[in-house]
Design a protein around this motif. Structure first.
Motif, PDB file in Angstrom:
ATOM      1  N   ASP A 242       0.932  -0.846   0.137  1.00  0.00           N
ATOM      2  CA  ASP A 242      -0.226  -0.168  -0.059  1.00  0.00           C
ATOM      3  C   ASP A 242       0.834   1.290   0.383  1.00  0.00           C
ATOM      4  O   ASP A 242       1.717   1.612   1.250  1.00  0.00           O
ATOM      5  N   HIS A 243       1.017   1.871  -1.261  1.00  0.00           N
ATOM      6  CA  HIS A 243       2.377   3.281  -1.475  1.00  0.00           C
ATOM      7  C   HIS A 243       1.486   3.982  -0.602  1.00  0.00           C
ATOM      8  O   HIS A 243       1.867   4.901  -0.211  1.00  0.00           O
ATOM      9  N   LYS A 244       0.120   4.503  -0.863  1.00  0.00           N
ATOM     10  CA  LYS A 244      -0.015   4.951   0.810  1.00  0.00           C
ATOM     11  C   LYS A 244      -0.282   5.416   1.834  1.00  0.00           C
ATOM     12  O   LYS A 244      -0.875   6.549   2.181  1.00  0.00           O
ATOM     13  N   LEU A 245       0.279   4.192   2.362  1.00  0.00           N
ATOM     14  CA  LEU A 245       0.359   4.234   3.982  1.00  0.00           C
ATOM     15  C   LEU A 245       1.915   4.231   4.029  1.00  0.00           C
ATOM     16  O   LEU A 245       2.449   3.125   3.540  1.00  0.00           O
ATOM     17  N   ILE A 246       2.702   5.162   4.676  1.00  0.00           N
ATOM     18  CA  ILE A 246       4.183   5.377   4.384  1.00  0.00           C
ATOM     19  C   ILE A 246       4.784   5.014   6.784  1.00  0.00           C
ATOM     20  O   ILE A 246       4.196   5.992   7.042  1.00  0.00           O
ATOM     21  N   MET A 247       5.340   4.776   6.324  1.00  0.00           N
ATOM     22  CA  MET A 247       5.881   4.565   8.134  1.00  0.00           C
ATOM     23  C   MET A 247       7.550   5.154   8.188  1.00  0.00           C
ATOM     24  O   MET A 247       8.087   4.809   7.268  1.00  0.00           O
ATOM     25  N   VAL A 248       7.473   6.170   9.282  1.00  0.00           N
ATOM     26  CA  VAL A 248       8.063   6.974   8.952  1.00  0.00           C
ATOM     27  C   VAL A 248       9.384   5.931   9.814  1.00  0.00           C
ATOM     28  O   VAL A 248       8.844   6.088  11.166  1.00  0.00           O
ATOM     29  N   VAL A 249      10.525   5.246   9.460  1.00  0.00           N
ATOM     30  CA  VAL A 249      11.868   4.695  10.648  1.00  0.00           C
ATOM     31  C   VAL A 249      12.938   5.437  10.428  1.00  0.00           C
ATOM     32  O   VAL A 249      13.235   6.066  10.030  1.00  0.00           O
ATOM     33  N   GLU A 250      13.442   5.359  12.048  1.00  0.00           N
ATOM     34  CA  GLU A 250      14.865   5.528  11.988  1.00  0.00           C
ATOM     35  C   GLU A 250      16.216   5.445  11.424  1.00  0.00           C
ATOM     36  O   GLU A 250      16.847   5.894  10.697  1.00  0.00           O
ATOM     37  N   SER A 251      15.948   4.429  10.812  1.00  0.00           N
ATOM     38  CA  SER A 251      16.631   3.262  10.178  1.00  0.00           C
ATOM     39  C   SER A 251      16.312   1.798   9.862  1.00  0.00           C
ATOM     40  O   SER A 251      15.659   1.320   9.571  1.00  0.00           O
ATOM     41  N   PRO A 252      17.306   1.503   8.722  1.00  0.00           N
ATOM     42  CA  PRO A 252      16.810   0.044   8.159  1.00  0.00           C
ATOM     43  C   PRO A 252      16.890  -0.928   9.187  1.00  0.00           C
ATOM     44  O   PRO A 252      16.090  -2.381   8.860  1.00  0.00           O
TER      45      PRO A 252
ATOM     46  N   GLU B  51      -1.588   8.041   5.080  1.00  0.00           N
ATOM     47  CA  GLU B  51      -1.513   8.090   5.816  1.00  0.00           C
ATOM     48  C   GLU B  51      -0.417   8.290   6.221  1.00  0.00           C
ATOM     49  O   GLU B  51       0.279   7.588   5.662  1.00  0.00           O
ATOM     50  N   LEU B  52       0.019   8.874   7.314  1.00  0.00           N
ATOM     51  CA  LEU B  52       1.828   8.847   7.277  1.00  0.00           C
ATOM     52  C   LEU B  52       2.133   8.665   9.081  1.00  0.00           C
ATOM     53  O   LEU B  52       1.545   9.053  10.127  1.00  0.00           O
ATOM     54  N   ILE B  53       2.884   6.905   9.181  1.00  0.00           N
ATOM     55  CA  ILE B  53       3.086   7.027  10.779  1.00  0.00           C
ATOM     56  C   ILE B  53       4.096   7.510  11.266  1.00  0.00           C
ATOM     57  O   ILE B  53       5.064   6.440  10.132  1.00  0.00           O
ATOM     58  N   ILE B  54       4.537   7.657  12.388  1.00  0.00           N
ATOM     59  CA  ILE B  54       5.718   7.758  12.462  1.00  0.00           C
ATOM     60  C   ILE B  54       5.964   6.857  13.337  1.00  0.00           C
ATOM     61  O   ILE B  54       5.252   6.770  15.036  1.00  0.00           O
ATOM     62  N   ALA B  55       7.315   6.036  13.530  1.00  0.00           N
ATOM     63  CA  ALA B  55       7.337   4.971  14.255  1.00  0.00           C
ATOM     64  C   ALA B  55       8.978   5.468  14.580  1.00  0.00           C
ATOM     65  O   ALA B  55       9.775   4.291  15.111  1.00  0.00           O
TER      66      ALA B  55
ATOM     67  N   CYS C 230      -1.944  11.467   9.762  1.00  0.00           N
ATOM     68  CA  CYS C 230       0.422  11.662  10.834  1.00  0.00           C
ATOM     69  C   CYS C 230      -0.804  10.865  11.860  1.00  0.00           C
ATOM     70  O   CYS C 230      -1.273  11.252  12.993  1.00  0.00           O
ATOM     71  N   SER C 231      -0.340   9.793  12.027  1.00  0.00           N
ATOM     72  CA  SER C 231      -0.195   9.228  13.661  1.00  0.00           C
ATOM     73  C   SER C 231       1.220   8.458  13.948  1.00  0.00           C
ATOM     74  O   SER C 231       2.328   8.403  13.614  1.00  0.00           O
ATOM     75  N   ARG C 232       0.671   7.946  15.572  1.00  0.00           N
ATOM     76  CA  ARG C 232       2.054   7.729  16.130  1.00  0.00           C
ATOM     77  C   ARG C 232       2.222   6.233  16.767  1.00  0.00           C
ATOM     78  O   ARG C 232       1.364   5.908  17.305  1.00  0.00           O
ATOM     79  N   ILE C 233       3.254   5.336  16.645  1.00  0.00           N
ATOM     80  CA  ILE C 233       3.428   3.458  16.267  1.00  0.00           C
ATOM     81  C   ILE C 233       3.121   4.068  19.220  1.00  0.00           C
ATOM     82  O   ILE C 233       3.643   5.007  19.837  1.00  0.00           O
ATOM     83  N   ALA C 234       2.176   3.475  19.051  1.00  0.00           N
ATOM     84  CA  ALA C 234       1.703   2.870  20.255  1.00  0.00           C
ATOM     85  C   ALA C 234       2.936   2.789  20.812  1.00  0.00           C
ATOM     86  O   ALA C 234       3.878   2.010  20.542  1.00  0.00           O
ATOM     87  N   THR C 235       3.213   2.387  22.180  1.00  0.00           N
ATOM     88  CA  THR C 235       4.383   2.885  23.383  1.00  0.00           C
ATOM     89  C   THR C 235       3.797   2.479  24.542  1.00  0.00           C
ATOM     90  O   THR C 235       2.382   2.587  25.295  1.00  0.00           O
ATOM     91  N   GLY C 236       4.774   1.824  25.344  1.00  0.00           N
ATOM     92  CA  GLY C 236       3.863   1.219  26.960  1.00  0.00           C
ATOM     93  C   GLY C 236       4.428   0.541  27.322  1.00  0.00           C
ATOM     94  O   GLY C 236       5.808  -0.124  26.728  1.00  0.00           O
ATOM     95  N   VAL C 237       4.129  -0.817  28.100  1.00  0.00           N
ATOM     96  CA  VAL C 237       4.668  -1.579  29.082  1.00  0.00           C
ATOM     97  C   VAL C 237       4.296  -3.151  28.024  1.00  0.00           C
ATOM     98  O   VAL C 237       3.723  -3.190  27.196  1.00  0.00           O
ATOM     99  N   PRO C 238       5.987  -3.700  27.512  1.00  0.00           N
ATOM    100  CA  PRO C 238       5.862  -4.988  26.267  1.00  0.00           C
ATOM    101  C   PRO C 238       5.072  -5.833  27.499  1.00  0.00           C
ATOM    102  O   PRO C 238       5.066  -5.773  28.591  1.00  0.00           O
ATOM    103  N   VAL C 239       4.943  -6.901  25.806  1.00  0.00           N
ATOM    104  CA  VAL C 239       4.239  -8.122  26.037  1.00  0.00           C
ATOM    105  C   VAL C 239       5.994  -8.760  27.714  1.00  0.00           C
ATOM    106  O   VAL C 239       6.675  -9.224  27.109  1.00  0.00           O
ATOM    107  N   GLY C 240       5.269  -8.973  29.274  1.00  0.00           N
ATOM    108  CA  GLY C 240       5.356 -10.296  29.131  1.00  0.00           C
ATOM    109  C   GLY C 240       6.850  -9.438  30.631  1.00  0.00           C
ATOM    110  O   GLY C 240       7.541  -9.697  31.138  1.00  0.00           O
ATOM    111  N   GLY C 241       6.182  -8.080  30.240  1.00  0.00           N
ATOM    112  CA  GLY C 241       7.051  -6.716  31.257  1.00  0.00           C
ATOM    113  C   GLY C 241       6.436  -6.719  32.937  1.00  0.00           C
ATOM    114  O   GLY C 241       5.255  -7.506  32.570  1.00  0.00           O
TER     115      GLY C 241
END
Length: 198
Positions: A79-89, A138-142, A167-178
């Motif tokens: 889906d080329h209309k949905l772009i996720m921005v990441v820091e590095s490869p 949509e732009l997802i900032i990750a 423009c959306s941001r990935i969720a953050t929080g308690v990791p699974v098993g945390g």
């Protein structure tokens, strides 16, 4: 005192310069390479030389590739209309391992970090803004949830909002098993803010 001679010591020294490789790991890797069949050692050396010669940045998403356009950007199934921005490869690869994300990416190659002298002009934001002139829904900032990652996310969202792109941001929080008892307050607050209905 030199133990093994110049070439072995040089190999150990070069290997120890790799991230996460200390002197003992470097020595172990060096002995493994020395014990390899000659054709495998030559294939390893050739692979390192070729990747240094042929690697470049994807013309669309700025990830590393040996092609003009990386396989993800070239895929008609994404889906080329949905772009996720990441820091590095590396983050791109992490999301690809989930097998669930079907959009495309944009790799910044860093984050805004004034303390280290890295400003918006030092990462791939210009390329992102040029790309967003196309058809993006949509732009997802990750970016990571570090201070620098958060600052970069805020900066990008302020740049993108006037264009009317979601423009959306990935969720953050308690990791699974945390363990909640061992989780810091900021992570607990973000987990609370990002709660979802069950």
């Amino acid at each position: 005192m030199e133990i093994y001679g110049g070439e072995v010591s040089r190999l150990i020294e070069e290997l120890s310069r790799l991230p996460g490789i200390g002197p003992r790991s470097a020595q172990r890797l060096a002995f493994y390479i020395i014990g390899m069949p000659e054709d495998r050692a030559e294939a390893l050396a050739s692979s390192i030389q070729q990747v240094k010669k042929k690697i470049k940045y994807c013309k669309e998403c700025c990830t590393i590739t040996d092609r003009d356009v990386c396989p993800i950007c070239a895929s008609p199934e994404r889906d080329h209309k949905l772009i996720m921005v990441v820091e590095s490869p590396r983050e791109l690869a992490a999301y690809e391992r989930t097998g669930k994300y079907t959009g495309v990416y944009h790799v910044l190659h860093g984050v805004i970090n004034p303390a280290a002298g890295i400003g918006p002009q030092d990462i791939r934001l210009k390329e992102l803004m040029i790309r967003l002139r196309g058809d993006c829904e949509e732009l997802i900032i990750a970016t990571n949830s570090s201070v620098e990652g958060e600052a970069t996310a805020v900066y990008i969202s302020k740049m993108v909002k006037p264009a009317g792109i979601k423009c959306s941001r990935i969720a953050t929080g308690v990791p699974v098993g945390g363990d909640l008892e061992c989780t810091d307050e900021m992570t607990l607050l973000r987990a609370l803010d990002g709660r979802v209905e069950l």
